[in-house]
Structures are given as C-alpha cells and as structure tokens.
Design a protein around this motif. Structure first.
Motif, PDB file in Angstrom:
ATOM      1  N   GLN A  33       0.835  -1.186   0.000  1.00  0.00           N
ATOM      2  CA  GLN A  33       0.000   0.000   0.000  1.00  0.00           C
ATOM      3  C   GLN A  33       0.878   1.246   0.000  1.00  0.00           C
ATOM      4  O   GLN A  33       1.982   1.246   0.553  1.00  0.00           O
ATOM      5  CB  GLN A  33      -0.903   0.038   1.243  1.00  0.00           C
ATOM      6  CG  GLN A  33      -2.020  -0.983   1.206  1.00  0.00           C
ATOM      7  CD  GLN A  33      -2.966  -0.860   2.379  1.00  0.00           C
ATOM      8  OE1 GLN A  33      -3.115  -1.767   3.181  1.00  0.00           O
ATOM      9  NE2 GLN A  33      -3.643   0.276   2.480  1.00  0.00           N
ATOM     10  N   PHE A  35       0.631   5.319   1.135  1.00  0.00           N
ATOM     11  CA  PHE A  35      -0.114   6.257   1.962  1.00  0.00           C
ATOM     12  C   PHE A  35       0.482   7.654   1.797  1.00  0.00           C
ATOM     13  O   PHE A  35       1.679   7.806   1.577  1.00  0.00           O
ATOM     14  CB  PHE A  35      -0.018   5.889   3.450  1.00  0.00           C
ATOM     15  CG  PHE A  35      -0.602   4.562   3.805  1.00  0.00           C
ATOM     16  CD1 PHE A  35       0.182   3.419   3.798  1.00  0.00           C
ATOM     17  CD2 PHE A  35      -1.932   4.451   4.181  1.00  0.00           C
ATOM     18  CE1 PHE A  35      -0.343   2.188   4.146  1.00  0.00           C
ATOM     19  CE2 PHE A  35      -2.463   3.226   4.531  1.00  0.00           C
ATOM     20  CZ  PHE A  35      -1.672   2.094   4.509  1.00  0.00           C
ATOM     21  N   GLN A  37       0.796  10.996   4.144  1.00  0.00           N
ATOM     22  CA  GLN A  37       0.562  11.613   5.439  1.00  0.00           C
ATOM     23  C   GLN A  37       0.535  13.118   5.252  1.00  0.00           C
ATOM     24  O   GLN A  37       1.550  13.724   4.888  1.00  0.00           O
ATOM     25  CB  GLN A  37       1.633  11.223   6.458  1.00  0.00           C
ATOM     26  CG  GLN A  37       1.298  11.712   7.855  1.00  0.00           C
ATOM     27  CD  GLN A  37       2.141  11.065   8.925  1.00  0.00           C
ATOM     28  OE1 GLN A  37       3.342  10.849   8.767  1.00  0.00           O
ATOM     29  NE2 GLN A  37       1.521  10.741  10.049  1.00  0.00           N
ATOM     30  N   GLY A  41      -1.024  15.109   9.902  1.00  0.00           N
ATOM     31  CA  GLY A  41      -0.635  13.814  10.440  1.00  0.00           C
ATOM     32  C   GLY A  41      -1.510  12.649  10.026  1.00  0.00           C
ATOM     33  O   GLY A  41      -1.222  11.508  10.401  1.00  0.00           O
ATOM     34  N   GLN A  42      -2.553  12.912   9.276  1.00  0.00           N
ATOM     35  CA  GLN A  42      -3.458  11.830   8.877  1.00  0.00           C
ATOM     36  C   GLN A  42      -2.825  10.960   7.800  1.00  0.00           C
ATOM     37  O   GLN A  42      -2.148  11.472   6.900  1.00  0.00           O
ATOM     38  CB  GLN A  42      -4.765  12.418   8.351  1.00  0.00           C
ATOM     39  CG  GLN A  42      -5.532  13.217   9.392  1.00  0.00           C
ATOM     40  CD  GLN A  42      -6.677  13.996   8.769  1.00  0.00           C
ATOM     41  OE1 GLN A  42      -6.656  14.294   7.574  1.00  0.00           O
ATOM     42  NE2 GLN A  42      -7.674  14.308   9.558  1.00  0.00           N
ATOM     43  N   LEU A  43      -3.053   9.658   7.896  1.00  0.00           N
ATOM     44  CA  LEU A  43      -2.570   8.718   6.890  1.00  0.00           C
ATOM     45  C   LEU A  43      -3.705   8.426   5.919  1.00  0.00           C
ATOM     46  O   LEU A  43      -4.708   7.810   6.276  1.00  0.00           O
ATOM     47  CB  LEU A  43      -2.105   7.418   7.553  1.00  0.00           C
ATOM     48  CG  LEU A  43      -0.780   7.478   8.292  1.00  0.00           C
ATOM     49  CD1 LEU A  43      -0.589   6.243   9.150  1.00  0.00           C
ATOM     50  CD2 LEU A  43       0.378   7.607   7.306  1.00  0.00           C
ATOM     51  N   ASN A  45      -5.059   6.611   2.554  1.00  0.00           N
ATOM     52  CA  ASN A  45      -4.808   5.514   1.609  1.00  0.00           C
ATOM     53  C   ASN A  45      -4.753   6.051   0.186  1.00  0.00           C
ATOM     54  O   ASN A  45      -5.672   6.735  -0.252  1.00  0.00           O
ATOM     55  CB  ASN A  45      -5.926   4.474   1.685  1.00  0.00           C
ATOM     56  CG  ASN A  45      -5.819   3.601   2.897  1.00  0.00           C
ATOM     57  OD1 ASN A  45      -5.443   4.072   3.956  1.00  0.00           O
ATOM     58  ND2 ASN A  45      -6.168   2.339   2.757  1.00  0.00           N
ATOM     59  N   TYR A  48      -3.833   0.445  -2.939  1.00  0.00           N
ATOM     60  CA  TYR A  48      -3.649  -0.931  -2.492  1.00  0.00           C
ATOM     61  C   TYR A  48      -3.248  -1.678  -3.745  1.00  0.00           C
ATOM     62  O   TYR A  48      -4.066  -1.862  -4.645  1.00  0.00           O
ATOM     63  CB  TYR A  48      -4.947  -1.456  -1.885  1.00  0.00           C
ATOM     64  CG  TYR A  48      -4.984  -2.936  -1.651  1.00  0.00           C
ATOM     65  CD1 TYR A  48      -5.847  -3.747  -2.380  1.00  0.00           C
ATOM     66  CD2 TYR A  48      -4.174  -3.532  -0.703  1.00  0.00           C
ATOM     67  CE1 TYR A  48      -5.911  -5.105  -2.162  1.00  0.00           C
ATOM     68  CE2 TYR A  48      -4.224  -4.892  -0.488  1.00  0.00           C
ATOM     69  CZ  TYR A  48      -5.092  -5.680  -1.211  1.00  0.00           C
ATOM     70  OH  TYR A  48      -5.138  -7.021  -1.010  1.00  0.00           O
ATOM     71  N   PHE A  86       4.414   7.224   2.337  1.00  0.00           N
ATOM     72  CA  PHE A  86       4.906   5.963   2.877  1.00  0.00           C
ATOM     73  C   PHE A  86       4.403   4.806   2.033  1.00  0.00           C
ATOM     74  O   PHE A  86       3.263   4.803   1.576  1.00  0.00           O
ATOM     75  CB  PHE A  86       4.395   5.734   4.305  1.00  0.00           C
ATOM     76  CG  PHE A  86       4.969   6.641   5.343  1.00  0.00           C
ATOM     77  CD1 PHE A  86       4.234   7.719   5.815  1.00  0.00           C
ATOM     78  CD2 PHE A  86       6.235   6.415   5.880  1.00  0.00           C
ATOM     79  CE1 PHE A  86       4.739   8.557   6.796  1.00  0.00           C
ATOM     80  CE2 PHE A  86       6.749   7.245   6.856  1.00  0.00           C
ATOM     81  CZ  PHE A  86       6.002   8.318   7.312  1.00  0.00           C
ATOM     82  N   PHE A  97       6.384  -0.405   7.542  1.00  0.00           N
ATOM     83  CA  PHE A  97       6.376   0.872   6.831  1.00  0.00           C
ATOM     84  C   PHE A  97       7.789   1.243   6.419  1.00  0.00           C
ATOM     85  O   PHE A  97       8.754   0.973   7.130  1.00  0.00           O
ATOM     86  CB  PHE A  97       5.820   1.982   7.730  1.00  0.00           C
ATOM     87  CG  PHE A  97       4.328   2.072   7.706  1.00  0.00           C
ATOM     88  CD1 PHE A  97       3.552   1.115   8.352  1.00  0.00           C
ATOM     89  CD2 PHE A  97       3.696   3.103   7.042  1.00  0.00           C
ATOM     90  CE1 PHE A  97       2.171   1.195   8.330  1.00  0.00           C
ATOM     91  CE2 PHE A  97       2.313   3.185   7.012  1.00  0.00           C
ATOM     92  CZ  PHE A  97       1.552   2.232   7.653  1.00  0.00           C
ATOM     93  N   GLY A  98       7.883   1.887   5.285  1.00  0.00           N
ATOM     94  CA  GLY A  98       9.138   2.471   4.873  1.00  0.00           C
ATOM     95  C   GLY A  98       9.415   3.735   5.659  1.00  0.00           C
ATOM     96  O   GLY A  98       8.577   4.209   6.440  1.00  0.00           O
TER      97      GLY A  98
END
Lengths: 107, 114
Positions: A33, A35, A37, A41-43, A45, A48, A86, A97-98
């Motif tokens: 996936q 993402f 941010q 601070g919200q992740l 999507n 996928y 990410f 996570f990367g």
C-alpha cells in the motif's frame, strides 16, 4: 523483519512538475500500500497494489512483486500533494512501513 | 464510506499516569492494529489483534501496554504508566484480512506526556 527502503528521502518540486517515488522491499510481501501523510498527520490511503498498475487521477502506482519494488508517480504536482509518502507491506501479522519520502511542492 | 474512528484526537497527561486510547474499527473488519509514530519518524507497528487475542506484537509493546476489545465495536490501547518517550501519534487500523487485506487507518490520537 523485512526492510523497506524508500527513495528519495526528500524531494522538492515546483508546482506542475512530475515525480517518481520508489519503494524497495527486502523480502516478498503479500500486498503493498501507498499512503500520504498530510501536514495534519493523517494517513490517507492512496493505493492498495499487490501487483500491476493502478491510476487515480494524477497519481498512479506500479508494483513489480517479483522484483520487490513499487513506484508511485505524481504528475502535475500541486501544493496539496506536500507531505510524507509511505509505502507499507505485510509479513506475518504486521505491516512494515518504509521511512517515507518527504515531498514539498512549491508554488 | 466506512472509516476507522479514534478518540481522543489529542491527550496531554503527566508522566506515570494511565492512558486509554479508543478506536472503532470498520464494522466488518476482523483484524485490528495499533501503530505509533514518534514525531518526524516512521510509523512503527505495536500490536495486531484477531479473534479477541493478540496475534503479533513488536518489542515496543512491553508490559506497560495492553489492548482490549471490550465490546463488539471498540478496540482500546492502554498505557499503564506513561513515560516521556511514549509521546507520539498513535494510529489504530483495521483490515478485513491479515496478509492480503487493505489496511485502513484512523486519524490518530496524539499523546503528549509531560
């Protein structure tokens, strides 16, 4: 656990420019996936994408599972694209996570 | 669109106090997770939960942490005695399947320990 490397770590773009972000995995993952941010601070999507290519507006992603990497393309970047991107993939019962790519788009 | 909800959005606490962070996962999801992100760092896995028990936990998830699904909708993370280094954003996530399911995150709970 697996290692997830993202490149570049930082990226500054002029509004309207295109970019490619890369995610490499040290081991096979069952899915992947992307993402975003945002500055709050919200992740969010984005994709996928266990394999193949997907597109959503100005963004697209390609995963080559056999070679353990994925690419995120951002075209005609806008200031609202700024933030950290990410990639993440699971092994076992956890997602790794990367380290992220921090993108700044300047007007 | 279904979403993961978290409360509180921000909590400030004194060192040594207990904190409970709450999450309502997406209703038909079976797998639940807690992650944390220290400011400026990457998102780190804490724990995964399935069928009312922990399925995997990281080395970060020591004895001061616990998780619980007290009813059919809530999923909580308790930090028993907070330390300064627990200050972070805590994210709850859920998925319909473990290894191949898409992961959905809540908006996070920012914990500040003074």
């Amino acid at each position: 656990g697996i290692q997830v490397e993202q490149s570049p770590p930082d990226l500054i773009l002029q509004e309207g420019a295109n970019s490619t972000l890369r995610c490499n995995f040290s081991d096979s993952v069952n899915n992947l996936q992307w993402f975003h941010q945002n500055p709050w601070g919200q992740l969010i999507n984005l994709f996928y994408i266990p394999s193949g290519t997907k597109q959503n507006g100005r963004l697209s992603a390609t995963t080559v599972a056999t070679e353990r990497y994925s690419l995120l393309y951002i075209s005609s970047s806008q200031t609202t694209d700024s933030g950290v991107y990410f990639c993440a993939g699971p092994t076992g019962n956890q997602f790794y996570f990367g380290t992220g790519t921090s993108l700044t788009v300047i007007p | 669109e279904p979403e993961v909800t978290q409360t509180p959005s921000h909590q400030v606490t004194q060192m040594g106090q207990e904190v409970i962070l709450r999450c309502v996962p997406i209703s038909n999801h079976l797998y639940f997770y807690w992650y944390r992100q220290i400011l400026g760092q990457k998102v780190e896995f804490l724990v995964s939960f399935y069928n009312n028990e922990i399925s995997e936990k990281s080395e970060i998830f020591d004895d001061q942490f616990s998780v619980e699904r007290p009813d059919g909708s809530n999923f909580t993370l308790k930090i028993r005695s907070t330390k300064l280094e627990d200050s972070a954003m805590y994210f709850c996530a859920s998925s319909a399947a473990a290894w191949v399911g898409e992961l959905f995150f809540g908006e996070g709970s920012r914990l500040t320990v003074l």
